[in-house]
Scaffold this motif. Sequence first.
Motif, PDB file in Angstrom:
ATOM      1  N   PHE A  68       0.838  -1.194   0.000  1.00  0.00           N
ATOM      2  CA  PHE A  68       0.000   0.000   0.000  1.00  0.00           C
ATOM      3  C   PHE A  68       0.876   1.248   0.000  1.00  0.00           C
ATOM      4  CE2 PHE A  68      -3.179  -3.016   1.390  1.00  0.00           C
ATOM      5  CZ  PHE A  68      -4.337  -2.538   0.806  1.00  0.00           C
ATOM      6  N   GLU A  69       0.372   2.299  -0.622  1.00  0.00           N
ATOM      7  CA  GLU A  69       1.054   3.588  -0.634  1.00  0.00           C
ATOM      8  C   GLU A  69       0.008   4.689  -0.607  1.00  0.00           C
ATOM      9  OE1 GLU A  69       1.572   4.119  -5.482  1.00  0.00           O
ATOM     10  OE2 GLU A  69       3.312   3.617  -4.243  1.00  0.00           O
ATOM     11  N   ASP A  70       0.453   5.911  -0.267  1.00  0.00           N
ATOM     12  CA  ASP A  70      -0.465   7.043  -0.204  1.00  0.00           C
ATOM     13  C   ASP A  70       0.314   8.314  -0.500  1.00  0.00           C
ATOM     14  OD1 ASP A  70       0.446   8.332   2.467  1.00  0.00           O
ATOM     15  OD2 ASP A  70       0.094   6.248   3.014  1.00  0.00           O
ATOM     16  N   ASP A  71      -0.411   9.419  -0.583  1.00  0.00           N
ATOM     17  CA  ASP A  71       0.210  10.710  -0.850  1.00  0.00           C
ATOM     18  C   ASP A  71       0.101  11.639   0.354  1.00  0.00           C
ATOM     19  OD1 ASP A  71      -2.498  11.076  -0.900  1.00  0.00           O
ATOM     20  OD2 ASP A  71      -2.560  12.197  -2.782  1.00  0.00           O
ATOM     21  N   SER A  72       0.170  11.068   1.561  1.00  0.00           N
ATOM     22  CA  SER A  72       0.034  11.883   2.770  1.00  0.00           C
ATOM     23  C   SER A  72       1.211  12.822   2.981  1.00  0.00           C
ATOM     24  CB  SER A  72      -0.125  10.978   3.998  1.00  0.00           C
ATOM     25  OG  SER A  72       1.015  10.157   4.170  1.00  0.00           O
ATOM     26  N   ASN A  73       2.299  12.618   2.236  1.00  0.00           N
ATOM     27  CA  ASN A  73       3.453  13.504   2.389  1.00  0.00           C
ATOM     28  C   ASN A  73       3.167  14.921   1.897  1.00  0.00           C
ATOM     29  OD1 ASN A  73       3.280  12.346  -0.247  1.00  0.00           O
ATOM     30  ND2 ASN A  73       5.309  13.156  -0.706  1.00  0.00           N
ATOM     31  N   LEU A  74       2.032  15.128   1.261  1.00  0.00           N
ATOM     32  CA  LEU A  74       1.684  16.451   0.755  1.00  0.00           C
ATOM     33  C   LEU A  74       1.085  17.350   1.834  1.00  0.00           C
ATOM     34  CD1 LEU A  74       0.093  15.419  -2.666  1.00  0.00           C
ATOM     35  CD2 LEU A  74       2.444  16.111  -2.198  1.00  0.00           C
ATOM     36  N   GLY A  75       0.761  16.809   3.009  1.00  0.00           N
ATOM     37  CA  GLY A  75       0.130  17.615   4.042  1.00  0.00           C
ATOM     38  C   GLY A  75       0.593  17.241   5.432  1.00  0.00           C
ATOM     39  N   PRO A  76       0.030  17.865   6.453  1.00  0.00           N
ATOM     40  CA  PRO A  76       0.473  17.604   7.833  1.00  0.00           C
ATOM     41  C   PRO A  76       0.011  16.265   8.392  1.00  0.00           C
ATOM     42  CG  PRO A  76      -1.373  19.146   7.826  1.00  0.00           C
ATOM     43  CD  PRO A  76      -1.007  18.920   6.395  1.00  0.00           C
ATOM     44  N   VAL A  77      -1.012  15.667   7.785  1.00  0.00           N
ATOM     45  CA  VAL A  77      -1.507  14.381   8.282  1.00  0.00           C
ATOM     46  C   VAL A  77      -0.604  13.262   7.784  1.00  0.00           C
ATOM     47  CG1 VAL A  77      -3.430  12.760   8.249  1.00  0.00           C
ATOM     48  CG2 VAL A  77      -3.874  15.201   8.444  1.00  0.00           C
ATOM     49  N   ARG A  78      -0.257  12.346   8.691  1.00  0.00           N
ATOM     50  CA  ARG A  78       0.591  11.211   8.343  1.00  0.00           C
ATOM     51  C   ARG A  78      -0.192   9.918   8.499  1.00  0.00           C
ATOM     52  NH1 ARG A  78       2.738  14.628   6.328  1.00  0.00           N
ATOM     53  NH2 ARG A  78       4.820  15.498   6.596  1.00  0.00           N
ATOM     54  N   VAL A  79       0.154   8.925   7.676  1.00  0.00           N
ATOM     55  CA  VAL A  79      -0.547   7.641   7.674  1.00  0.00           C
ATOM     56  C   VAL A  79       0.464   6.535   7.948  1.00  0.00           C
ATOM     57  CG1 VAL A  79      -1.965   6.033   6.358  1.00  0.00           C
ATOM     58  CG2 VAL A  79      -2.272   8.501   6.055  1.00  0.00           C
ATOM     59  N   LYS A  80       0.131   5.654   8.893  1.00  0.00           N
ATOM     60  CA  LYS A  80       0.955   4.481   9.178  1.00  0.00           C
ATOM     61  C   LYS A  80       0.109   3.223   8.976  1.00  0.00           C
ATOM     62  CE  LYS A  80       4.063   6.611  12.562  1.00  0.00           C
ATOM     63  NZ  LYS A  80       4.594   6.536  13.950  1.00  0.00           N
TER      64      LYS A  80
END
Length: 667
Positions: free
Chosen positions: A241-253
Motif C-alpha cells: 500500500f502507498e499514499d500521498d500523505s506527504n503532501l500535508g500535515p496528516v501522516r498515515v501508518k
Amino acid sequence: MNINILFYLCCFVLFGFANGQVPQQMLNKLVCIEQEACGACLSAAAHCRWCADPYFSSKVPRCNDDERPAKNYPLDLYYLMDLTWSMKDDKETLVSLRDDLPSMLKNLTDNFRLGFGSFADKPVLPYINVDERRRANPCNAEEQTCGAIKKNDEQCHLDDNGYYSEYSIYDYPSLAQVYRLLDKYKVNVIFAVTERVKDHYDSIHQLMDDFTYVAKLESDSSNILKLVKMGYEDIVSVVDFEDDSNLGPVRVKYFTDCGVKGGSLIESTRCSGVEYGMTLNYEVHVTLDACPEYKKSNQTILIKESQLGQDYLTLEVEIQCGCDCEGSSSQGSSLNCPVNSHLVCGVCQCNKGWSGPSCDCSIENEAASMALVSQCRDPTSANHMPCSGAGDCLCGECECDPGFSGRYCQCKACQISRENSIECGGVGRGSCVCGQCACADGWSGDACDCTIRNDTCVAPGGTELCSGHGTCACGRCDCASSEEGSKYTGAFCETCATCENPLCAHAEPCVSCYLSKNCTDVCVISGTNYTVAEKLTDADIEDSDAVSCILRVEENSMECEYRYTYSTSTKEMVAMEIIIRAKQCSQLTSARLMTSALIIMACVVAGGIMVIMGVKSAQIVSDRRAYAKFIQEAEESRLNTQELNPLYISPISEFRLPDSFPRDKND
C-alpha cells in the motif's frame, strides 16, 4: 482490481487481469449483490456489506461481500514480441501455443483477456547491427529505408490502421518515463530474455523492482508457459500500500499481520508470500504531526495498492487547528479590553496599527512597525531576531522571557546556588555577569557555591577532616562506608548505623544547660559555640544535614525524653545550632510500682528460700554425720559381741564362790 502484466520476449509479454470467482465464491457474492436495500443486505449473510455513500457508482452493486478480490485476480495479458529475424524460432513457438496459453491462463484465473503485439528495433544506433551495409540502411533486409529519431514525447501516434506511425522519428521512452507509466497504470512487466542479455535486464530490474521481473528464456521460447505462470504467481503474492500523505500535515501508518493467523500487527505497508485464500488484516493509523497554521483546513489522502490495480481509497480529513470563536469581537468593551483592541476567543487582541500589552503603541504603517522592531535587535550579535528570540518587542523595548535578561534579552540567567537558592550564591560569594557567575575570593563553581575552606569539615571538638571517615569537597563532607558496610552520615561523617555519635554526647551539656535555664544565648563547650532553640511543633527534620539525638532527664518526679538535632550554623561566631524538636514525659504508673514490689518480694522470697535451704543443708549434713557414727559403733559392737545385738541383756545370772570358801568333797 485489475492486474496488467507486460511480458517481454526479447521479446515482451504484457499481463493484465479481470474479475472472476470460483463457483462457491460466486454464490457467496450473488447472495449479497441481489439485495437492493441496506437492511436486507446486512441480514442476507454475515459477509455482506452495504455502501451508504450517496455518490457511489450505480454500475457497481451497493451490497457486496467482504471477500478480498486478491483471491482470484482478473488478468489482462499482453504478449509483446520481437519479430526481427533473430526471434524467428520464438515466433514459431508462440504460434504453437495458441491453444495451450489460454488453457494455462484459465487455470490461473477465471477472468482473463489475452492480447498480442509485436515490435522491431529502431533502425538507428545503438539498436542495429554495426555492419557498414546495415549502418547505411538498417532496414535494407526489409526493402525499407529508415530516418532519424527524437526524444519520446509520451504520446500515442497511431495511423488509420492502428500502427505506430512515428517509429522513425521518436526515440524509445527512457526508463524514468517507463516507470511513471507502469506506476500510473499498474502494469507489471516480465522480461523474458535469453542468458546472453540477462545481466543487462537485471540492471533495469534493480531500477524498477516494484513493477518488473526478469526470467530466463530458452533459446526457442519453449518455457514460455512456465514463465507466464511463475510471473503471475509472483505478482499476486505481493500486496503493498502507498499514499500521498506527504503532501500535508496528516501522516498515515500501516499495520498488518500479513495473513498470519493469530499474529500480531506490525508496522509495514508490504506483505509478500500471499497465497490463494489468505486474508490480510490491515490497520491504518492517521495522525496529525502539527498544525501548520492555526485555522481550519482539509486534506485529501489517496490510499492505493501499488502492485495490483488502479483502485484507491479517498480519505478526506478535516483538520481543526483553528477556532470557531474568532469572529466574535463585539464584546470587547464589556470585558474591559483596552482602547484600540477587540475580543478574539476570550482574549483582547490589538487592532491593526497598534501593539503592546495595553495596545497603546502605534504602528500605523509598516515602516513605523519595522523601526520599533529594529530597536529590539542587538546590533553586535549574529542573532538578528528581535529580543534575541527570548522575549517580546513592545514599542521598541524588549520584555524578556523568564531566565533571560539584558537590553536585548541576550543574557541567560545565572546558576542558582543549591545552598541558599540565590543567584551566584548572593552577596559575598559572586555576581551575575550576563549569564556567567563571577565568584568572589574563596568561592568557586558555576553558582559560586563551592568554598575553598576546609575548616567547615571539622566537627566541633574534633581535629580530623570529616571525622576521618570521608573527604572534604566545597566545604562539605563526602562520607565513606564503615568496615561493616554501612555508610557514615552526618555533616561531619560522625556517625553510622552501628556507631555511637560523639557529637550527641558533645552537645548534651548545652541541651541540659538550656533546659535548666542556666545558659545565655550562646553555650560554649571546649571552645565551640552552640545555640539552642525549641521547635516542639515541628515533628520532621527539614534540614538534610541535621542529625537526631536523644536526651533523657528527670523533671518533677517525671522521666522526660528530649529529641534534638544539631547542624552547622550559618551565623557568625556560632559553629553549631541545636534545635529541640520533641519532648515526651511520663510518670511512674501503678504498673511500675507493682513491678517494683514484685521485684522486692521476689528478692525476699529468694532470700528466705536460700536461708531455709542453708539450714536444711546443715541439718542433712549433721544427720549424715550421726548416722555414719552409728554405723561405725555398730560395727565395733558386732565385733565385740560376736555379732550379737549390743542392746541384748541375757536372762542368765552367774555367781562364783570365792576360792577361800570351804567346799565339801561332793562339790
